[in-house]
Design a protein around this motif. Structure first.
Motif, PDB file in Angstrom:
ATOM      1  N   THR A 129      74.461  16.792  40.247  1.00 34.33           N
ATOM      2  CA  THR A 129      75.198  17.215  41.439  1.00 34.33           C
ATOM      3  C   THR A 129      74.788  16.364  42.639  1.00 34.33           C
ATOM      4  O   THR A 129      73.702  15.792  42.675  1.00 34.33           O
TER       5      THR A 129
ATOM      6  N   GLY B 292      84.832  23.082  41.615  1.00 36.14           N
ATOM      7  CA  GLY B 292      84.089  21.851  41.817  1.00 36.14           C
ATOM      8  C   GLY B 292      84.957  20.618  41.944  1.00 36.14           C
ATOM      9  O   GLY B 292      84.625  19.688  42.686  1.00 36.14           O
TER      10      GLY B 292
ATOM     11  N   VAL C  61      84.252  17.294  36.053  1.00 37.78           N
ATOM     12  CA  VAL C  61      83.284  18.036  36.854  1.00 37.78           C
ATOM     13  C   VAL C  61      82.859  19.298  36.110  1.00 37.78           C
ATOM     14  O   VAL C  61      83.654  20.211  35.901  1.00 37.78           O
TER      15      VAL C  61
ATOM     16  N   TYR D  10      78.878  20.551  39.702  1.00 35.66           N
ATOM     17  CA  TYR D  10      78.967  21.197  41.010  1.00 35.66           C
ATOM     18  C   TYR D  10      78.876  22.695  40.790  1.00 35.66           C
ATOM     19  O   TYR D  10      79.104  23.193  39.680  1.00 35.66           O
ATOM     20  N   ASN D  11      78.589  23.427  41.842  1.00 43.08           N
ATOM     21  CA  ASN D  11      78.529  24.880  41.754  1.00 43.08           C
ATOM     22  C   ASN D  11      79.791  25.450  41.083  1.00 43.08           C
ATOM     23  O   ASN D  11      80.904  25.130  41.477  1.00 43.08           O
TER      24      ASN D  11
ATOM     25  N   GLU E 216      69.448  24.294  40.892  1.00 40.09           N
ATOM     26  CA  GLU E 216      70.636  24.543  40.075  1.00 40.09           C
ATOM     27  C   GLU E 216      70.274  24.589  38.599  1.00 40.09           C
ATOM     28  O   GLU E 216      69.341  23.910  38.153  1.00 40.09           O
TER      29      GLU E 216
ATOM     30  N   GLN F 266      86.248  19.979  45.488  1.00 34.20           N
ATOM     31  CA  GLN F 266      85.138  19.677  46.391  1.00 34.20           C
ATOM     32  C   GLN F 266      84.592  18.270  46.147  1.00 34.20           C
ATOM     33  O   GLN F 266      84.225  17.567  47.091  1.00 34.20           O
ATOM     34  N   TRP F 267      84.537  17.839  44.897  1.00 31.06           N
ATOM     35  CA  TRP F 267      84.162  16.446  44.639  1.00 31.06           C
ATOM     36  C   TRP F 267      85.214  15.501  45.233  1.00 31.06           C
ATOM     37  O   TRP F 267      84.883  14.418  45.735  1.00 31.06           O
TER      38      TRP F 267
ATOM     39  N   TYR G  49      74.367  20.622  49.486  1.00 32.56           N
ATOM     40  CA  TYR G  49      74.680  19.299  48.959  1.00 32.56           C
ATOM     41  C   TYR G  49      74.575  18.196  50.023  1.00 32.56           C
ATOM     42  O   TYR G  49      75.042  17.082  49.789  1.00 32.56           O
TER      43      TYR G  49
ATOM     44  N   THR H 209      84.833  25.843  37.070  1.00 32.63           N
ATOM     45  CA  THR H 209      84.741  24.412  37.375  1.00 32.63           C
ATOM     46  C   THR H 209      85.914  23.942  38.214  1.00 32.63           C
ATOM     47  O   THR H 209      85.862  22.865  38.807  1.00 32.63           O
TER      48      THR H 209
ATOM     49  N   THR I 286      76.525  19.128  32.401  1.00 35.79           N
ATOM     50  CA  THR I 286      76.456  18.781  33.826  1.00 35.79           C
ATOM     51  C   THR I 286      76.469  17.288  34.100  1.00 35.79           C
ATOM     52  O   THR I 286      76.276  16.858  35.238  1.00 35.79           O
TER      53      THR I 286
END
Length: 425
Positions: free
Chosen positions: A413, A347, A262, A316-317, A278, A350-351, A82, A344, A409
């Motif tokens: 991302t 994610g 997310v 996100y992953n 992705e 992390q966001w 990312y 999720t 999604t």
């Protein structure tokens, strides 16, 4: 390696300790009249040791070590995928910022798990504070509490991985009742604990049953957070487009228009697999890798039953098959160690870390990512996920990824380095 949900892990751990535990309850109204928020971290025990030499360096290494099953992610591989800077202006990314993580029940090993994770991956030790606005819960190590403890370790470790210079304020609700968690969020906002906040939990909208008071209570707090310039994130849930209901069904608090929802993806970057960077995390539609353990879940994302939101805002992953390595020390004995984590809920924190990095880089408050996502996507700053679906066995229609925005999604991302460069001009 055996697939094991948090419910099975709770039962197995209790059995090893000679305890008797009944099956986990379904979503239900709590004694105070609100509903019960739930978490469902998807976890699989890895066979890796806890020293840096024993851990994989990234997804291709992980695939080789697991017979082609898990393309697991480390902090270094996530940052590469990312384009997340490790340092900004000569300081660890996120320096000067505080990431607020809200969870219920807490974990007796949250701090030590974070320290073990940081040492294993060469990260600076984190500045962690823990707040108990409703009083410190009594830890019993069983059932629902174990799932929340696992979620707590995931949230703080991966917020720290993405923003290693940021402080982390863990706000622990006394229980998982909706009012308790909503009050924990309000405590964080009222006391201005940080400029970014993550909620890795949710409640399927069909189970709210007209409990508009809880929805309204949470929304008032989000209005105040927005006025303060806070970036607020929530996971989009892990049971596909219907959350098991058989019809389109999103999740709160992700469905609130002031929250950035997310969604989840399969992250193939760095794996060496002949796949796009992705795709939609949707194990029922297209299970990734060799899928030896079968489907684990699928990202949430559907038109809301309660608000105008049409699904996830960003992604996100999220797949456990491309999941993040996370240390758990509350399992007991040989069950302690590194786990593959998906969902999720990985994610959202992390966001939040990304938002802290952006605040560090720009010296200002980013505020809601929803205000930027479409323009970022139009400028190529978000990767557009165009393949996959979040259909489920109970709602085969689901929603497919398309060019541009889609329910599973959202706008895509992040390319964090490019976002920071665009905002720093």
């Amino acid at each position: 390696m055996k697939r094991m949900s948090y419910a099975k892990l709770a039962l197995a751990t209790a059995a090893a300790a000679g305890l008797t535990v009944s099956a986990l309850p379904a979503y239900a109204a709590s004694p105070d009249g609100s509903f019960t928020y739930r978490v469902k971290p998807i976890v699989v025990k890895s066979h890796f040791g806890n020293t840096p030499a024993a851990l994989p360096t990234g997804p291709s290494d992980c695939l080789a070590a697991t017979g082609g099953e898990f393309a697991c992610q480390t902090p270094q591989s996530i940052r590469a995928a990312y384009n997340i800077p490790g340092t900004i202006n000569g300081a660890p990314a996120g320096t000067g910022q505080t990431i607020v993580i809200v969870d219920a029940f807490g974990s007796p090993t949250a701090a030590s798990d974070l320290a073990t994770f940081s040492t294993a991956f060469g990260l600076p030790q984190a500045d962690l504070s823990i707040h108990y606005p409703g009083g410190k819960p009594t830890w019993n190590g069983r059932g629902t509490q174990l799932g929340w403890a696992q979620e707590t370790s995931l949230d703080i470790q991966w917020a720290h991985a993405v923003a290693p210079g940021a402080k982390i304020a863990l706000v622990v609700a006394a229980n998982d009742h909706g009012t308790s968690l909503d009050n924990a969020v309000r405590y964080a906002v009222d006391n201005k604990l940080g400029n970014v906040l993550s909620m890795s939990y949710g409640e399927p909208e069909n189970l709210i049953h007209g409990n508009s008071a809880q929805q309204s209570q949470a929304h008032k707090t989000f209005v105040k957070a927005a006025a303060q310039g806070m970036s607020v994130f929530a996971s989009s849930a892990d049971a596909g487009s219907d959350n098991g209901a058989g019809y389109e069904n999103f999740s709160l608090p992700a469905a609130d228009p002031l929250v950035t929802a997310v969604g989840g993806t399969n992250l193939f970057a760095g794996s060496g697999l002949p796949e796009p960077q992705e795709t939609v995390w949707g194990d029922f539609a297209n299970c990734p890798t060799n899928c030896a353990d079968g489907p684990f879940g699928a990202t949430g994302g559907a038109p809301s039953l309660l608000t105008d939101k049409q699904g996830s805002d960003v992604a996100y992953n999220g797949s456990v098959y491309t999941g993040v390595l996370t240390y758990l020390g509350m399992m007991g004995g040989d069950a302690n160690g590194f786990y593959f984590f998906g969902g999720t809920s990985a994610g959202s924190p992390q966001w939040a870390g990304i938002a802290a990095d952006i605040d560090h880089a720009t010296g200002s408050k980013l505020g809601s990512v929803n205000n930027y996502a479409q323009s970022w996507a139009g400028s190529g700053l978000l990767y557009d996920v165009t393949e996959g679906s979040n259909s489920t066995p109970t709602f085969s229609g689901g929603y497919s990824a398309t060019t541009g925005w889609d329910s599973p999604t959202g706008w895509g991302t992040p390319d964090v380095g490019s976002i920071i460069a665009s905002l720093s001009k």
